[in-house]
Design a protein around this motif. Structure first.
Motif, mmCIF file in Angstrom:
data_model
loop_
_atom_site.group_PDB
_atom_site.id
_atom_site.type_symbol
_atom_site.label_atom_id
_atom_site.label_comp_id
_atom_site.label_asym_id
_atom_site.label_seq_id
_atom_site.Cartn_x
_atom_site.Cartn_y
_atom_site.Cartn_z
ATOM 1 N N GLU A 288 0.802 7.202 -5.216
ATOM 2 C CA GLU A 288 1.879 8.135 -4.537
ATOM 3 C C GLU A 288 3.410 7.804 -4.934
ATOM 4 O O GLU A 288 4.055 8.306 -5.151
ATOM 5 N N ARG A 289 3.465 6.479 -5.088
ATOM 6 C CA ARG A 289 4.907 5.883 -5.505
ATOM 7 C C ARG A 289 5.115 6.704 -6.880
ATOM 8 O O ARG A 289 6.350 6.970 -7.117
ATOM 9 N N LEU A 290 4.111 6.758 -7.977
ATOM 10 C CA LEU A 290 4.469 7.118 -9.078
ATOM 11 C C LEU A 290 4.781 8.773 -9.088
ATOM 12 O O LEU A 290 5.728 9.260 -9.850
ATOM 13 N N LEU A 291 4.083 9.552 -8.275
ATOM 14 C CA LEU A 291 4.431 10.704 -7.946
ATOM 15 C C LEU A 291 5.624 10.866 -7.328
ATOM 16 O O LEU A 291 6.561 12.086 -7.726
ATOM 17 N N LYS A 292 6.182 10.230 -6.398
ATOM 18 C CA LYS A 292 7.525 10.351 -5.457
ATOM 19 C C LYS A 292 8.518 9.847 -6.694
ATOM 20 O O LYS A 292 9.609 10.713 -6.068
ATOM 21 N N ALA B 101 0.857 -1.139 -0.010
ATOM 22 C CA ALA B 101 0.024 0.072 -0.077
ATOM 23 C C ALA B 101 0.784 1.321 0.057
ATOM 24 O O ALA B 101 2.109 1.329 0.442
ATOM 25 N N ASP B 102 0.496 2.241 -0.258
ATOM 26 C CA ASP B 102 0.860 3.585 -0.544
ATOM 27 C C ASP B 102 1.123 4.082 1.198
ATOM 28 O O ASP B 102 0.170 3.847 1.827
ATOM 29 N N PRO B 103 2.346 4.693 1.264
ATOM 30 C CA PRO B 103 2.495 5.040 2.686
ATOM 31 C C PRO B 103 1.327 6.009 3.201
ATOM 32 O O PRO B 103 0.979 6.004 4.508
ATOM 33 N N ASN B 104 0.724 6.791 2.520
ATOM 34 C CA ASN B 104 0.124 7.888 2.887
ATOM 35 C C ASN B 104 -1.517 7.593 2.498
ATOM 36 O O ASN B 104 -2.108 8.500 1.993
ATOM 37 N N SER B 105 -1.725 6.238 2.392
ATOM 38 C CA SER B 105 -3.130 6.086 2.231
ATOM 39 C C SER B 105 -3.846 5.414 3.718
ATOM 40 O O SER B 105 -3.312 4.794 4.271
ATOM 41 N N TYR B 106 -4.966 6.166 3.733
ATOM 42 C CA TYR B 106 -5.513 5.822 5.397
ATOM 43 C C TYR B 106 -7.131 5.341 5.310
ATOM 44 O O TYR B 106 -7.291 4.933 6.333
ATOM 45 N N GLY B 107 -7.666 5.280 4.069
ATOM 46 C CA GLY B 107 -8.919 4.732 4.357
ATOM 47 C C GLY B 107 -8.931 3.304 4.126
ATOM 48 O O GLY B 107 -8.185 2.579 3.331
ATOM 49 N N PHE B 108 -9.763 2.821 4.941
ATOM 50 C CA PHE B 108 -10.128 1.164 4.994
ATOM 51 C C PHE B 108 -9.010 0.489 5.279
ATOM 52 O O PHE B 108 -8.698 -0.619 4.401
ATOM 53 N N ARG B 109 -8.032 0.804 6.103
ATOM 54 C CA ARG B 109 -6.748 0.136 6.461
ATOM 55 C C ARG B 109 -6.618 -0.095 7.829
ATOM 56 O O ARG B 109 -7.274 1.060 8.704
ATOM 57 N N GLN B 110 -6.429 -1.026 8.389
ATOM 58 C CA GLN B 110 -6.180 -1.260 9.723
ATOM 59 C C GLN B 110 -5.193 -0.430 10.442
ATOM 60 O O GLN B 110 -4.253 0.105 9.951
#
Length: 547
Positions: A251-255, A151-160
């Motif tokens: 996010e990885r694509l942009l980084k 997962a992207d580091p700064n993805s926060y929805g529907f994650r534990q």
């Protein structure tokens, strides 16, 4: 004469369900999930597939899946077959019925719910059968470790162990740098309904046959069967994980193109300040200039989404300057002319919350004060706890002030022939140094009267949220060791004060109506001085008594 009541023997299925050792079941599933993460990190994808199949065929995985769908909020909501598993015997039979061979997904039952953005518009929701939900929960146990690992580091929805508070805190970290001046507010149009079925079937690492059956099951609307060509069933257990899997990688694509904190020659030896924060299908991207976001970042996002059958919503996707401010997840983020970045509850969120409170109070004209308090307290507590990590003290005072006047009108409508002093004595009292606390009386099982009081949003302490680390993985043994060393259930290094506040908040959710929080030193003026509202005619003597 004494009558003897005969009690039937417990059935074999019920005995099997009650005999399950849930600690051992969770250990078995957890062990397999940890092994899946280790295999991913080693690049052994054949091993990952073997472990996934072992987990989905295991008894522990099946009972855990059945338990999830029969003990959650939707356990009494049936699908098109009208069947629910509400007895131990049915649950035990369901465990043995979760088999890959012969499984066929049934159509979803289509229902419509109001949209949050527009209460008049309706949003379609598909409800799978209980068996299909259990099958999705079973395969989600094997898919979740993969999703958390990539997962992207700064993805926060529907994650534990991640929440809206983490996303808002990341907005603060990204925008506290003065170079981040512009914001691309992105919203994906009909995300769940338009995800490419072919893309999901090709890229999601799970049983392709089972996934294909879910994606092509169709839905029943007004007793008519409709086929589904694209999208994932919104309302299914596994749907959020599939949507996250489709959106991860942006996010990885942009980084890769715009590294954080690095000056680029193509950008005039300046840092582009590109940051990405996503919660479900809503995201924000920061940038140094409007041209950067409009001419370079936005085309990259559109191409990424187009490959997955998605597109940006033209009405909700806008580019905003940080000094103008923007709303994200119910908060307003804005940098003021003095250079300070301030995050506070958005006006729209406050307005929606107070509208719901007023509707509840207006509909409770025939209820007792205690019953009304039991309805209001969970709403006030939940809303205040959601906003307690931002600059909310003034907003909390305003909300308490608005709720007081709604309750005062409610009390006056109930007792039109009583004077104002009588109404004050019956429904409002002084409690913990605060006058005009709304209260009621309820009775316990023994018939003993006890007071219940309305919670005050302004009594909620404002605390700094400690954001979860982006690389934290709940299935990775390395992070699990750090989690265990921290001595709490979060993958963050929380302070003792924050842990204490969390524990106190959880105690407050147990149904207790009294306010246990300590009185605040900063007593809000709006809670003690009540100007005369329009049309209510509260006398000056009553206003003086409130002081």
């Amino acid at each position: 004469m004494t009558t003897v009541q005969t009690v039937g023997a417990v059935s074999r299925g019920a005995a099997e369900w009650f005999a399950i050792d849930w600690q051992a079941v969770n250990r078995n599933v957890r062990r397999l999930q940890v092994r899946i993460v280790q295999a991913i990190k080693a690049g052994r994808w054949n091993k990952v597939k073997a472990l996934q199949r072992l987990l989905t065929c295991s008894y522990s995985g099946k009972v855990l899946a059945v338990r999830r769908v029969t003990e959650n909020a939707g356990k009494k909501t049936p699908g098109v077959d009208g069947e629910i598993w509400d007895t131990p015997e049915k649950k035990a039979r369901a465990v043995h019925a979760l088999k890959r061979r012969g499984y066929q997904a049934q159509p979803l039952r289509r229902v419509y719910i109001p949209k949050k953005s527009d209460s008049k518009a309706m949003r379609p929701l598909g409800i799978p059968t209980t068996k299909d939900r259990a099958m999705q929960a079973l395969h989600l146990l094997a898919l979740a470790p993969i999703g958390e690992t990539i997962a992207d580091p700064n993805s926060y929805g529907f994650r534990q162990q991640r929440s809206c508070a983490d996303a808002i805190d990341q907005c603060f970290l990204a925008l506290r740098n003065a170079n981040a001046q512009w914001i691309l507010e992105g919203d994906i149009k009909a995300c769940f309904d338009t995800i490419s079925k072919d893309w999901l079937s090709t890229h999601v690492p799970m049983d392709k046959v089972i996934l294909e059956k879910w994606l092509t099951a169709g839905y029943m609307d007004k007793r008519v069967l409709h086929e589904t060509t694209d999208g994932t069933p919104q309302g299914g257990v596994i749907s959020p994980a599939l949507a996250n899997y489709a959106l991860d990688g942006l996010e990885r694509l942009l980084k890769d193109k715009y590294p954080t904190g690095r000056a680029l020659k193509s950008f005039g030896d300046l840092c582009p300040s590109v940051n990405f924060i996503r919660y479900a299908d809503d995201f924000v991207i920061t940038g140094r200039t409007k041209e950067l976001l409009e001419e370079e970042i936005k085309p990259i996002v559109e191409q990424f989404l187009q490959e997955r059958g998605l597109e940006l919503s033209p009405t909700k996707t806008v580019i905003t300057h940080v000094e103008k401010g923007f709303d994200f997840l119910g908060q307003n983020v804005r940098r003021y002319p003095n250079g300070k970045l301030r995050i506070q509850p958005s006006k729209k969120n406050v307005k929606t919350f107070l509208a719901g409170i007023r509707k509840t109070i207006k509909a409770a004209l025939g209820k007792s004060a205690a019953d009304l308090i039991e309805e209001l307290n969970p709403k006030v507590r939940g809303w205040a706890n959601y906003h307690r990590h931002v600059v909310s003290k003034r907003t909390f005072n305003h909300v308490d002030y608005a709720i007081f006047w709604s309750l005062w009108r409610w009390a006056r409508r109930r007792h039109r022939n009583k004077n104002l002093g009588w109404i004050k004595e019956k429904y409002f009292e002084r409690h913990q140094g605060r006058d005009w606390t709304f209260f009621g009386e309820s009775y316990d099982k023994e018939g003993t009267p006890q007071k219940v009081r309305l919670l005050s949003a302004s009594r909620t302490p404002i605390t700094r949220h400690v954001k979860v680390r982006g690389e934290a993985n709940p299935y990775d043994p390395a992070h699990a060791a750090t989690w265990k060393a921290a001595g709490n259930d979060c993958l963050t290094r929380r302070t003792d004060q924050t842990a204490h506040l969390i524990a106190r908040s959880l105690r407050g959710r147990s149904g207790e109506a009294t306010d246990r929080s300590k009185p605040s030193d900063n007593v809000p003026t709006s809670a003690n001085l009540a100007p005369e509202p329009r049309g209510d005619g509260v006398s000056a003597s009553i206003r003086r008594r409130r002081g």
